[in-house]
Motif scaffolding. Structure first.
Motif, short mmCIF file in Angstrom:
data_model
loop_
_atom_site.label_atom_id
_atom_site.label_comp_id
_atom_site.label_asym_id
_atom_site.label_seq_id
_atom_site.Cartn_x
_atom_site.Cartn_y
_atom_site.Cartn_z
N THR A 320 84.05 29.83 43.08
CA THR A 320 83.75 28.61 42.34
C THR A 320 84.10 28.80 40.87
OG1 THR A 320 82.04 26.96 41.88
CG2 THR A 320 81.38 29.26 41.82
N THR A 321 84.16 27.71 40.13
CA THR A 321 84.63 27.75 38.74
C THR A 321 83.71 28.59 37.87
OG1 THR A 321 83.41 25.73 38.21
CG2 THR A 321 85.68 25.48 38.96
N GLY A 323 82.52 27.90 34.98
CA GLY A 323 81.42 27.12 34.41
C GLY A 323 80.24 27.02 35.37
N ARG A 324 80.51 26.81 36.65
CA ARG A 324 79.43 26.74 37.64
C ARG A 324 78.74 28.09 37.79
NH1 ARG A 324 83.01 22.85 39.36
NH2 ARG A 324 82.07 20.91 40.15
N THR A 327 76.48 28.56 34.94
CA THR A 327 75.28 27.72 35.09
C THR A 327 74.25 28.40 35.98
OG1 THR A 327 76.55 25.69 34.74
CG2 THR A 327 74.45 25.49 35.91
N ARG A 392 72.52 21.86 31.79
CA ARG A 392 73.62 22.65 32.35
C ARG A 392 74.00 22.15 33.74
NH1 ARG A 392 75.11 27.38 30.03
NH2 ARG A 392 73.81 28.26 28.39
N LEU A 395 76.01 18.85 34.00
CA LEU A 395 77.44 18.90 33.69
C LEU A 395 78.29 18.94 34.95
CD1 LEU A 395 77.48 21.41 30.69
CD2 LEU A 395 77.72 18.93 30.60
N TYR A 396 77.73 19.46 36.04
CA TYR A 396 78.47 19.59 37.29
C TYR A 396 77.80 18.78 38.41
CZ TYR A 396 80.54 23.41 34.66
OH TYR A 396 81.17 24.15 33.70
N ASP A 397 77.09 17.71 38.04
CA ASP A 397 76.42 16.83 39.00
C ASP A 397 75.36 17.57 39.81
OD1 ASP A 397 78.01 14.67 38.23
OD2 ASP A 397 79.60 15.24 39.62
N LEU A 416 73.75 22.85 43.23
CA LEU A 416 74.97 22.67 42.46
C LEU A 416 76.15 22.42 43.40
CD1 LEU A 416 75.61 22.82 39.39
CD2 LEU A 416 76.48 25.13 39.81
N GLU A 419 82.28 21.39 44.18
CA GLU A 419 83.46 20.65 43.76
C GLU A 419 83.02 19.45 42.94
OE1 GLU A 419 85.69 19.55 47.15
OE2 GLU A 419 86.22 21.60 47.73
N ASP A 420 83.94 18.99 42.07
CA ASP A 420 83.64 17.81 41.26
C ASP A 420 83.60 16.58 42.14
OD1 ASP A 420 83.57 19.22 38.89
OD2 ASP A 420 85.73 19.05 38.59
#
Length: 423
Positions: A320-321, A323-324, A327, A392, A395-397, A416, A419-420
């Motif tokens: 996963t990204t 940023g995630r 978080t 935080r 930011l990723y729903d 979390l 995926e977006d």
């Protein structure tokens, strides 16, 4: 600087202006600027010029070359010339009133057969009407200008072509010029207004970006300082307790305090270095990821809080990204820091971190068996640390839930998406 090629165009294909066009544009800009700064001076000069021209026309007898009746009294011709030229001083503020003032003199001009050239000064007023007033007023001014000419043409039918047609053409040209200048002026004002609004929006976006960046930095510093100070406090309390009975344990605690402090300083230097240094020279240590979870838990265990990590499900084939991952790391860090601060400090205090991978979601649950300190108010889940967790995650729903599900202990649940969400 914009460069022009051999074909006389720039990179965007815009043709290079000729030197003559550039000089004319600069001259017109200076004239408009002078007119805006001192309109009364400009109006006075224009009016004075036409008065002198009218007087010269009368004194030289030039008006007789186009007059239908050359025997008209020169005094009447001088009066008519002054009546057409002097009111130009007020043409800018009251063009319609000036034109109405000239109307009876225009009728006398054609009725007597004087037909002086100063009557064409009415078209300057028509230009100002077309430039500033509604189009229906321009149409009305056409009737005001042409009606006396029609009467004069009826009085001198043999000379109607001389009396009516030139003024008709002059009126049409003055109206068209006024409309063209008005359109260009309104278009320019619209462009300036749009540029001002875009500049304002740009400044607002920059301010919003600065606020968001300050919030992000404050959140990072809160996580770094809050967690490491909690670990250091736990180590110091444990070292002080063990100093009398077990000097070796106290030495280990001091060594762990030094290690934790150096790690905190390194993270702060990295964060502040990015703010202070140029982008090419700033130190860019990677942000923590899920691979650093063991290092985080080791530091918490060293501070005296037993933590167990368990994982369920299959991690995605593509990680996963970043940023995630950051978080999840920060939420776990904040939750364990709160346990160290508010868990009650009893000897059986422990925590557990559970990571659950689902097809489209990662869930992190952090629980402890702590109890609030005596006399301490129960947390309502609205502190700065918990607010930072929720920000935080949002930011990723993602979502963060906190509370005491069984009356004792504390649980933080992070959900979390991997995926977006489609927009």
């Amino acid at each position: 600087m914009t460069g022009y090629g051999d074909d006389g165009t720039d990179r965007a294909g815009t043709p290079r202006p000729s030197p003559l066009t550039g000089h004319i544009q600069r001259l017109l800009q200076r004239i408009r600027a002078a007119d805006r700064r001192r309109p009364a001076v400009w109006d006075g000069l224009l009016t004075t010029f036409w008065i002198l021209f009218a007087v010269l026309d009368v004194s030289s007898g030039g008006w007789r070359t186009v007059a239908v009746d050359p025997d008209v009294s020169p005094r009447l011709v001088l009066l008519l010339s002054a009546a057409f030229s002097a009111p130009l001083l007020w043409r800018r503020g009251h063009p319609l009133a000036v034109l109405l003032f000239m109307t009876p003199f225009a009728l006398v001009n054609v009725w007597t057969g004087a037909v002086i050239q100063a009557a064409f000064l009415q078209e300057i007023v028509v230009f100002n009407i077309a430039l500033r007033l509604p189009l229906r007023t321009l149409a009305l001014s056409g009737g005001v200008v042409l009606a006396p000419l029609a009467i004069g043409s009826a009085h001198f039918p043999a000379h109607w072509n001389q009396l009516f047609v030139p003024h008709l053409y002059a009126f049409v040209f003055a109206s068209l010029f006024g409309i063209v200048f008005r359109t260009r002026k309104e278009y320019t004002e619209a462009l300036v207004d749009r540029a001002d609004r875009l500049e304002l929006e740009r400044d607002q976006q920059a301010q919003l970006a600065a606020v968001a960046e300050r919030t992000r930095i404050a959140r990072e510093m809160h996580d770094i300082i809050g967690h490491n100070l909690s670990v250091i406090t736990g180590l110091a309390d444990g070292g002080a307790y063990a100093a009398a009975k077990s000097p070796e344990r106290a030495a280990q605690a001091l060594d762990a305090i030094g290690t934790t402090s150096r790690q905190a300083l390194a993270e702060l230097r990295r964060l502040l270095g990015v703010l202070r240094d140029p982008p090419e020279s700033a130190h860019r240590t990677p942000q923590p990821t899920l691979d650093d979870m063991d290092t985080l838990l080791t530091g918490v265990r060293t501070a005296g809080l037993p933590v167990r990590l368990s994982s369920h499900g299959t991690p995605p084939a593509v990680p996963t990204t970043a940023g995630r991952q950051l978080t999840v790391y920060r939420v776990v860090q904040e939750a364990l820091t709160n346990t160290l601060k508010h868990g009650g400090g009893h000897s059986a205090l422990a925590a557990e971190v559970t990571l659950t991978y689902r097809p489209n979601e990662l869930e992190a649950v952090i629980t402890d068996n702590g109890t609030p300190a005596p006399g301490a108010a129960a947390s309502d889940g609205t502190g700065q640390g918990i607010t930072g967790m929720r920000e935080r995650a949002s930011l990723y729903d993602g979502t963060v839930e906190t509370g005491r599900p069984t009356g004792t202990g504390w649980r933080v649940r992070l959900r979390l998406p991997l995926e977006d969400s489609p927009s």
